[in-house]
Design an enzyme around this catalytic site. Sequence first.
Site, PDB file in Angstrom:
ATOM      1  N   LYS A  34       0.786  -1.236   0.000  1.00 32.05           N
ATOM      2  CA  LYS A  34       0.000   0.000   0.000  1.00 32.05           C
ATOM      3  C   LYS A  34       0.817   1.285   0.000  1.00 32.05           C
ATOM      4  CE  LYS A  34      -1.322   0.016   4.881  1.00 32.05           C
ATOM      5  NZ  LYS A  34      -2.429  -0.008   5.812  1.00 32.05           N
ATOM      6  N   ALA A  45      12.759  -3.747  12.099  1.00 34.97           N
ATOM      7  CA  ALA A  45      13.155  -4.746  13.101  1.00 34.97           C
ATOM      8  C   ALA A  45      14.607  -4.516  13.500  1.00 34.97           C
ATOM      9  CB  ALA A  45      12.962  -6.147  12.548  1.00 34.97           C
ATOM     10  N   GLN A  46      14.857  -4.642  14.779  1.00 32.43           N
ATOM     11  CA  GLN A  46      16.204  -4.328  15.272  1.00 32.43           C
ATOM     12  C   GLN A  46      16.928  -5.577  15.761  1.00 32.43           C
ATOM     13  OE1 GLN A  46      16.034  -1.273  18.293  1.00 32.43           O
ATOM     14  NE2 GLN A  46      15.245   0.270  16.880  1.00 32.43           N
ATOM     15  N   GLU A 113      17.999 -12.060  24.277  1.00 32.19           N
ATOM     16  CA  GLU A 113      16.911 -11.111  24.587  1.00 32.19           C
ATOM     17  C   GLU A 113      16.017 -11.716  25.665  1.00 32.19           C
ATOM     18  OE1 GLU A 113      15.091 -10.229  20.801  1.00 32.19           O
ATOM     19  OE2 GLU A 113      16.846  -9.135  20.097  1.00 32.19           O
ATOM     20  N   ASP A 220      -5.030  -4.266   8.418  1.00 31.90           N
ATOM     21  CA  ASP A 220      -5.903  -4.454   7.252  1.00 31.90           C
ATOM     22  C   ASP A 220      -6.223  -5.923   6.990  1.00 31.90           C
ATOM     23  OD1 ASP A 220      -5.431  -1.776   7.114  1.00 31.90           O
ATOM     24  OD2 ASP A 220      -4.632  -1.756   5.081  1.00 31.90           O
ATOM     25  N   HIS A 241       5.884  -3.507  23.804  1.00 23.26           N
ATOM     26  CA  HIS A 241       7.337  -3.594  23.982  1.00 23.26           C
ATOM     27  C   HIS A 241       7.695  -2.734  25.193  1.00 23.26           C
ATOM     28  CE1 HIS A 241      11.608  -3.628  23.335  1.00 23.26           C
ATOM     29  NE2 HIS A 241      11.457  -4.496  22.357  1.00 23.26           N
ATOM     30  N   ARG A 287       8.782 -10.470  27.941  1.00 23.09           N
ATOM     31  CA  ARG A 287       8.330  -9.112  27.647  1.00 23.09           C
ATOM     32  C   ARG A 287       7.052  -8.696  28.378  1.00 23.09           C
ATOM     33  NH1 ARG A 287       8.856  -8.109  21.347  1.00 23.09           N
ATOM     34  NH2 ARG A 287      11.071  -8.336  21.748  1.00 23.09           N
ATOM     35  N   HIS A 348       3.267  -3.090  20.241  1.00 28.22           N
ATOM     36  CA  HIS A 348       4.368  -3.569  19.390  1.00 28.22           C
ATOM     37  C   HIS A 348       3.977  -4.692  18.444  1.00 28.22           C
ATOM     38  CE1 HIS A 348       8.517  -4.349  18.342  1.00 28.22           C
ATOM     39  NE2 HIS A 348       8.471  -5.588  18.812  1.00 28.22           N
ATOM     40  N   GLU A 372       2.962 -11.641  10.470  1.00 30.72           N
ATOM     41  CA  GLU A 372       2.297 -11.151  11.694  1.00 30.72           C
ATOM     42  C   GLU A 372       0.775 -11.208  11.599  1.00 30.72           C
ATOM     43  OE1 GLU A 372       4.113  -7.636  13.307  1.00 30.72           O
ATOM     44  OE2 GLU A 372       2.453  -7.298  14.699  1.00 30.72           O
ATOM     45  N   ARG A 383       4.493 -13.482  22.808  1.00 35.18           N
ATOM     46  CA  ARG A 383       5.557 -13.901  21.879  1.00 35.18           C
ATOM     47  C   ARG A 383       6.938 -13.745  22.512  1.00 35.18           C
ATOM     48  NH1 ARG A 383       8.831 -10.995  17.998  1.00 35.18           N
ATOM     49  NH2 ARG A 383       7.746  -9.092  18.615  1.00 35.18           N
TER      50      ARG A 383
HETATM   51  P1  FAD Z   1       5.257  -6.343   7.588  1.00 35.05           P
HETATM   52  O1  FAD Z   1       6.719  -6.397   7.546  1.00 35.05           O
HETATM   53  O2  FAD Z   1       4.649  -5.332   8.479  1.00 35.05           O
HETATM   54  O3  FAD Z   1       4.732  -6.094   6.104  1.00 35.05           O
HETATM   55  C1  FAD Z   1       3.367  -5.865   5.867  1.00 35.05           C
HETATM   56  C2  FAD Z   1       3.206  -5.329   4.464  1.00 35.05           C
HETATM   57  O4  FAD Z   1       1.849  -5.300   4.093  1.00 35.05           O
HETATM   58  C3  FAD Z   1       3.706  -3.905   4.271  1.00 35.05           C
HETATM   59  O5  FAD Z   1       4.367  -3.856   3.043  1.00 35.05           O
HETATM   60  C4  FAD Z   1       2.423  -3.090   4.214  1.00 35.05           C
HETATM   61  O6  FAD Z   1       2.518  -1.894   3.505  1.00 35.05           O
HETATM   62  C5  FAD Z   1       1.526  -4.062   3.495  1.00 35.05           C
HETATM   63  N1  FAD Z   1       0.099  -3.829   3.663  1.00 35.05           N
HETATM   64  C6  FAD Z   1      -0.604  -3.700   4.818  1.00 35.05           C
HETATM   65  N2  FAD Z   1      -1.915  -3.526   4.541  1.00 35.05           N
HETATM   66  C7  FAD Z   1      -2.043  -3.552   3.189  1.00 35.05           C
HETATM   67  C8  FAD Z   1      -3.131  -3.418   2.304  1.00 35.05           C
HETATM   68  N3  FAD Z   1      -4.386  -3.201   2.726  1.00 35.05           N
HETATM   69  N4  FAD Z   1      -2.895  -3.496   0.972  1.00 35.05           N
HETATM   70  C9  FAD Z   1      -1.639  -3.685   0.503  1.00 35.05           C
HETATM   71  N5  FAD Z   1      -0.564  -3.806   1.306  1.00 35.05           N
HETATM   72  C10 FAD Z   1      -0.770  -3.749   2.631  1.00 35.05           C
HETATM   73  N6  FAD Z   1      10.514  -9.275  15.199  1.00 35.05           N
HETATM   74  C11 FAD Z   1      11.560 -10.101  15.351  1.00 35.05           C
HETATM   75  O7  FAD Z   1      11.429 -11.313  15.212  1.00 35.05           O
HETATM   76  N7  FAD Z   1      12.788  -9.589  15.643  1.00 35.05           N
HETATM   77  C12 FAD Z   1      13.012  -8.253  15.808  1.00 35.05           C
HETATM   78  O8  FAD Z   1      14.142  -7.835  16.038  1.00 35.05           O
HETATM   79  C13 FAD Z   1      11.912  -7.368  15.679  1.00 35.05           C
HETATM   80  N8  FAD Z   1      12.069  -6.035  15.866  1.00 35.05           N
HETATM   81  C14 FAD Z   1      11.008  -5.211  15.636  1.00 35.05           C
HETATM   82  C15 FAD Z   1      11.179  -3.834  15.736  1.00 35.05           C
HETATM   83  C16 FAD Z   1      10.144  -2.976  15.425  1.00 35.05           C
HETATM   84  C17 FAD Z   1      10.351  -1.481  15.545  1.00 35.05           C
HETATM   85  C18 FAD Z   1       8.901  -3.498  15.011  1.00 35.05           C
HETATM   86  C19 FAD Z   1       7.775  -2.574  14.654  1.00 35.05           C
HETATM   87  C20 FAD Z   1       8.708  -4.859  14.945  1.00 35.05           C
HETATM   88  C21 FAD Z   1       9.755  -5.733  15.252  1.00 35.05           C
HETATM   89  N9  FAD Z   1       9.584  -7.113  15.170  1.00 35.05           N
HETATM   90  C22 FAD Z   1      10.665  -7.936  15.345  1.00 35.05           C
HETATM   91  C23 FAD Z   1       8.348  -7.688  14.668  1.00 35.05           C
HETATM   92  C24 FAD Z   1       8.548  -8.005  13.173  1.00 35.05           C
HETATM   93  O9  FAD Z   1       9.314  -6.989  12.585  1.00 35.05           O
HETATM   94  C25 FAD Z   1       7.238  -8.121  12.439  1.00 35.05           C
HETATM   95  O10 FAD Z   1       6.360  -8.952  13.128  1.00 35.05           O
HETATM   96  C26 FAD Z   1       7.483  -8.702  11.053  1.00 35.05           C
HETATM   97  O11 FAD Z   1       8.408  -7.902  10.373  1.00 35.05           O
HETATM   98  C27 FAD Z   1       6.176  -8.774  10.286  1.00 35.05           C
HETATM   99  O12 FAD Z   1       6.466  -9.106   8.962  1.00 35.05           O
HETATM  100  P2  FAD Z   1       5.278  -9.210   7.928  1.00 35.05           P
HETATM  101  O13 FAD Z   1       5.894  -9.501   6.611  1.00 35.05           O
HETATM  102  O14 FAD Z   1       4.254 -10.100   8.450  1.00 35.05           O
HETATM  103  O15 FAD Z   1       4.625  -7.745   7.941  1.00 35.05           O
HETATM  104  C1  SIN Z   2      13.674  -5.863  19.782  1.00 36.97           C
HETATM  105  O1  SIN Z   2      14.675  -5.690  19.112  1.00 36.97           O
HETATM  106  O2  SIN Z   2      13.596  -5.631  20.991  1.00 36.97           O
HETATM  107  C2  SIN Z   2      12.455  -6.341  19.108  1.00 36.97           C
HETATM  108  C3  SIN Z   2      12.515  -7.785  19.033  1.00 36.97           C
HETATM  109  C4  SIN Z   2      11.169  -8.357  18.741  1.00 36.97           C
HETATM  110  O3  SIN Z   2      10.166  -7.654  18.655  1.00 36.97           O
HETATM  111  O4  SIN Z   2      11.119  -9.575  18.617  1.00 36.97           O
END
Ligand code: FAD
Ligand code: SIN
Length: 536
Positions: A34, A45-46, A113, A220, A241, A287, A348, A372, A383
């Site tokens: 989107k 993700a960090q 962690e 969504d 978080h 957490r 988070h 997710e 988690r």
């Molecule tokens: P996302 O990466 O969120 O991708 C979703 C995609 O869907 C995006 O491109 C978005 O634009 C698109 N989208 C959404 N709605 C629509 C729609 N209606 N139409 C079209 N496209 C749409 N997890 C870990 O395991 N380790 C970490 O170190 C970690 N650190 C994190 C740090 C932060 C700051 C955050 C926010 C999360 C972190 N997490 C971490 C959690 C992890 O990053 C996410 O759970 C994971 O990246 C989700 O991946 P995904 O592909 O499911 O979704």
């Molecule tokens: C973090 O780096 O603390 C995020 C890790 C996670 O959400 O799994």
Amino acid sequence: MTSETDFLIIGSGIAGLSCALKLSQFGSVALVTKKHKAESNTNYAQGGIASVFDPGDSYVQHTQDTLTAGAGLCHQDAVRLIVEEGPTRVKELFELGVRFTKTKEGRFDLGIEGGHRAHRIVHVKDHTGKDVETALLEAVKQEPNIHVHEHHAAIDLITEHQVFYPHPPSQAQLHCWGAYVLDSNEGIVKKFLAKATIIATGGCGQVYLHSTNPKIATGDGVAICYRAGAPIANMEFMQFHPTTLFHPEANSFLISEAVRGFGAVLVNKKGESFMEKYHEMASLAPRDIVARSIDTEMKKTGDLCVYLDISHKDPAQVKDRFPLIYENCLRYKIDITKEPIPVVPAAHYACGGVVTDLKGRTSIKGLFACGEVAFTGVHGANRLASNSLLEALVFAHHASLEASEFVRDVHPDFQVIPRWDDSGTFNNEEWVLIAHDALEIKNLMWDYVGIVRSNLRLERALSRIRLIRHEVENYYRRTRVTEGIIELRNLAVVAQLIIQSALLRKESRGLHYTTDYPQKNDELFLQDTIIQRADF
Ligand code: FAD
Ligand code: SIN
């Protein structure tokens, strides 16, 4: 305009992109996303990806840590799957070009962690997500079978509902044939038709006022699948978080749990460490426990934040290990090598989502979900840190295997699918209504459906959200569709699902804590909370 492909993937985070790469070996792939294609939770993700690489670690130990964090609700088969396949999937990323940080001896540098009892977090310093996203996007660019459509927002799935409106068949016979998608640049709704559709839209952190998630995380996928009739599970388990930067302009910037793994300690304003009072693992407790303990400390002292102190560690090492966090805090005049970081919890991660089986299948034929947005059963009531990227990788793999099989025997008649009908709607420039309603939802969720809940607050939240949803649905039906209204409509659905799920769980477990039922009740609630649209 209509697109016809073998596979439609919605979302360009780790789940959507991994799926696209694998499915491109079996057919044509349309991937809609989107915003700009890199904009995703993944990109931020960090900490890294949890996986067993240390010779002193074991699958049994990783499984056990995941189950302990999940407080009795993890599905053991799903946990075993991600743990045992983890190393293979992580190596695939390495082969794609993700340069995970290594030790001098050439092994992966494994972080630790909260809730982990071994060093097992594979990472690229503190910017793992950005490197993973970049590598996946680069690989996708090389694949002629994948067509990426940026600034395309999925509105709703195409199922028998649209074809046989107003008399769709029963839920058990539903198929998904793609989605109606808004091309935000052109302002038109297109039909994306496909033999199999994969929902990979990520999380819903934006339903709360303070969240680590970027703006795209409006839930969504959960709302879209709920409207199509798919069961949604465990939405009450919203993870907060514990440590995000407390600064009015920092947008809840995450201070990774890896910082605590590196030796940082949570302290109060007086510099006293307090986590020992709450858990034997102190600052490295799971957490849910750390976030709730911080909440309790803040309520007790009346302070607006607590502090995370890493200033006792070697400054050169801290800067080398956490370059992103160091630089970002410095921008707000906080030198983390010299002073404690002010931190507060923020929304988070969604542990719940669209119910899938171990092959990524939802209840609707031809509709898969991973990442997710999906509920696979891995996370239970809380988690374990860094299990999310891992789950997304493993389940994207299985969903792609299953979807590639599924399309072999499918011969849809796309001619019968109607075009998007927006007759009778009008252009509305009332942006203030959308912004106001979205803010109302976020405030409501933050104030009434946060870390600590009660019947009174949840019931109040439910009656408010019902009103808001009613207004938003009316507005949606009368107005030409825009990205703002799509997201608002979805935020309202997801908020209601979280509140209703929280009301159904009359106990405290993992991330769901309510003052009315402060204890766990295994007799009645050792089960998932499933919600499905009542009219099926
Ligand atoms: P996302 O990466 O969120 O991708 C979703 C995609 O869907 C995006 O491109 C978005 O634009 C698109 N989208 C959404 N709605 C629509 C729609 N209606 N139409 C079209 N496209 C749409 N997890 C870990 O395991 N380790 C970490 O170190 C970690 N650190 C994190 C740090 C932060 C700051 C955050 C926010 C999360 C972190 N997490 C971490 C959690 C992890 O990053 C996410 O759970 C994971 O990246 C989700 O991946 P995904 O592909 O499911 O979704
Ligand atoms: C973090 O780096 O603390 C995020 C890790 C996670 O959400 O799994």
